[in-house]
Design an enzyme around this catalytic site. Structure first.
Site, PDB file in Angstrom:
ATOM      1  N   GLY A  24      42.636  27.379  -2.713  1.00 26.25           N
ATOM      2  CA  GLY A  24      42.882  28.808  -2.710  1.00 26.25           C
ATOM      3  C   GLY A  24      41.460  29.537  -2.572  1.00 26.25           C
ATOM      4  O   GLY A  24      40.505  28.915  -2.889  1.00 26.25           O
ATOM      5  N   GLY A  26      39.320  33.408  -3.027  1.00 30.52           N
ATOM      6  CA  GLY A  26      39.558  34.919  -3.844  1.00 30.52           C
ATOM      7  C   GLY A  26      38.166  35.575  -3.670  1.00 30.52           C
ATOM      8  O   GLY A  26      37.480  35.194  -3.099  1.00 30.52           O
ATOM      9  N   MET A  28      35.838  35.900  -5.758  1.00 29.21           N
ATOM     10  CA  MET A  28      34.630  35.243  -6.020  1.00 29.21           C
ATOM     11  C   MET A  28      34.202  33.738  -5.399  1.00 29.21           C
ATOM     12  O   MET A  28      32.959  33.470  -5.396  1.00 29.21           O
ATOM     13  CB  MET A  28      34.626  34.778  -7.515  1.00 29.21           C
ATOM     14  CG  MET A  28      34.361  36.089  -8.464  1.00 29.21           C
ATOM     15  SD  MET A  28      33.056  36.876  -8.667  1.00 29.21           S
ATOM     16  CE  MET A  28      33.275  38.287  -9.685  1.00 29.21           C
ATOM     17  N   ASP A 136      38.837  39.312 -19.062  1.00 28.29           N
ATOM     18  CA  ASP A 136      39.875  39.390 -18.076  1.00 28.29           C
ATOM     19  C   ASP A 136      41.087  38.571 -18.201  1.00 28.29           C
ATOM     20  O   ASP A 136      41.671  37.948 -17.428  1.00 28.29           O
ATOM     21  CB  ASP A 136      39.016  38.734 -16.669  1.00 28.29           C
ATOM     22  CG  ASP A 136      39.798  39.503 -15.450  1.00 28.29           C
ATOM     23  OD1 ASP A 136      40.545  40.456 -15.517  1.00 28.29           O
ATOM     24  OD2 ASP A 136      39.773  39.002 -14.419  1.00 28.29           O
TER      25      ASP A 136
END
Length: 302
Positions: A24, A26, A28, A136
């Protein structure tokens, strides 16, 4: 070092970890399935793939590594190692074979949500006891592994309280996913255990009902005061058969005034653990069998 599609491409081997495939990507960085050649096991390896990693990304890696390493709890994903490759930080985690809460079909049976809630509250309790605020909490940052154990992920936005709050430095300002931020954070207040509990309450509300409380104004995803929602008894009305104490616990997490929420995750955890043994009811077992885990998307660690 090479460039692929405007991003940095890591080498095939990062120290003793051989990259197998991309899991994956993203904001970051990226997460790869990797083989730990020294211990012959699969792991998840997270690293920055931006051409020029910014300061916030580098700080996020440092914060996450320190936060998870100090917690060490079955309901928090384990970090095995922090390192650096070609000037870029990387983190190595246990590889979790399961699915994130964001991948579940909602709404879920309330007994199933209660089981999840116990795992979430235990993980959050462990974090808070070690002076770590998650900041978060959301469905994508919690995963059910193959045997049903709930694990908290992604502490990249964590803050440290008490004697540890200055090292390492957490990201300043309003951080987190707007959809799950406590009301006081929008006013510039610092994160607290109560703001984590608010996010947890929203997450549980969403799992039980399939949605979040109605939200007004320019911050369209920011929950409004409980009074304007006619909150009393609302969850009991929306989820037929739910244990009233469980509904009350969720609603208490969602109090607009932080002082009216649970003072700490330990108190919430005690309430949830007292409500019953997960899986004792045949209806619970049947509900759970319809949501069996499958290999997770590592974007949930990003």
């Amino acid at each position: 070092m090479s460039v692929l599609g405007g991003s940095w491409k890591p080498p095939t081997e990062v120290d003793e970890f051989r990259l197998v495939r991309l899991l994956g990507r993203g904001g970051m960085g990226a997460v790869y399935l990797a083989h730990d050649t020294s211990l012959d096991r699969l792991v998840a390896l997270k690293l920055s793939v931006a051409l020029q990693p910014d300061t916030s990304t580098l700080e996020s890696f440092a914060v996450e590594a320190r936060a998870i390493a100090r917690i060490k709890h079955p309901n928090v994903v384990t970090v095995f190692r922090a390192g650096e490759v070609q000037g870029r930080p990387y983190l190595v985690y246990e590889y979790v074979d399961g699915k994130s809460l964001a991948e579940l079909r909602l709404p879920l049976p309330w007994r199933y949500v209660l089981d999840i809630a116990v795992g979430l509250s235990r993980g959050l309790r462990a974090a808070h006891q070690r002076g770590v605020l998650h900041r978060d909490l959301k469905p994508g940052n919690a995963i059910l592994d193959a045997d049903g154990t709930l694990k908290l992920l992604d502490f990249g936005l964590a803050a440290f309280v008490g004697a540890d709050r200055l090292m390492p430095r957490a990201m300043p300002g309003v951080v987190g996913t707007p959809r799950y931020l406590a009301p006081e954070l929008w006013s510039g207040a610092e994160a607290t255990p109560q703001s984590d509990l608010y996010a947890l309450g929203l997450l549980l509300y969403e799992l039980c009902t399939g949605g979040l409380p109605r939200t007004p104004g320019p911050l369209s995803r920011m929950p409004v005061a409980m009074e304007s929602l006619g909150w009393c008894g609302a969850l009991v009305e929306r989820v037929p058969g739910i244990d009233p104490e469980f509904a009350q616990a969720i609603e208490r997490c969602l109090a607009e005034d932080p002082q009216q929420r649970f003072t700490r995750a330990e108190a919430l955890c005690g309430v949830l653990e007292r409500l019953g043994v997960p899986g004792a009811d045949p209806a619970f077992a049947a509900a759970r069998s319809g949501h069996e885990a499958r290999p997770w998307g590592a974007r949930n660690m990003l």
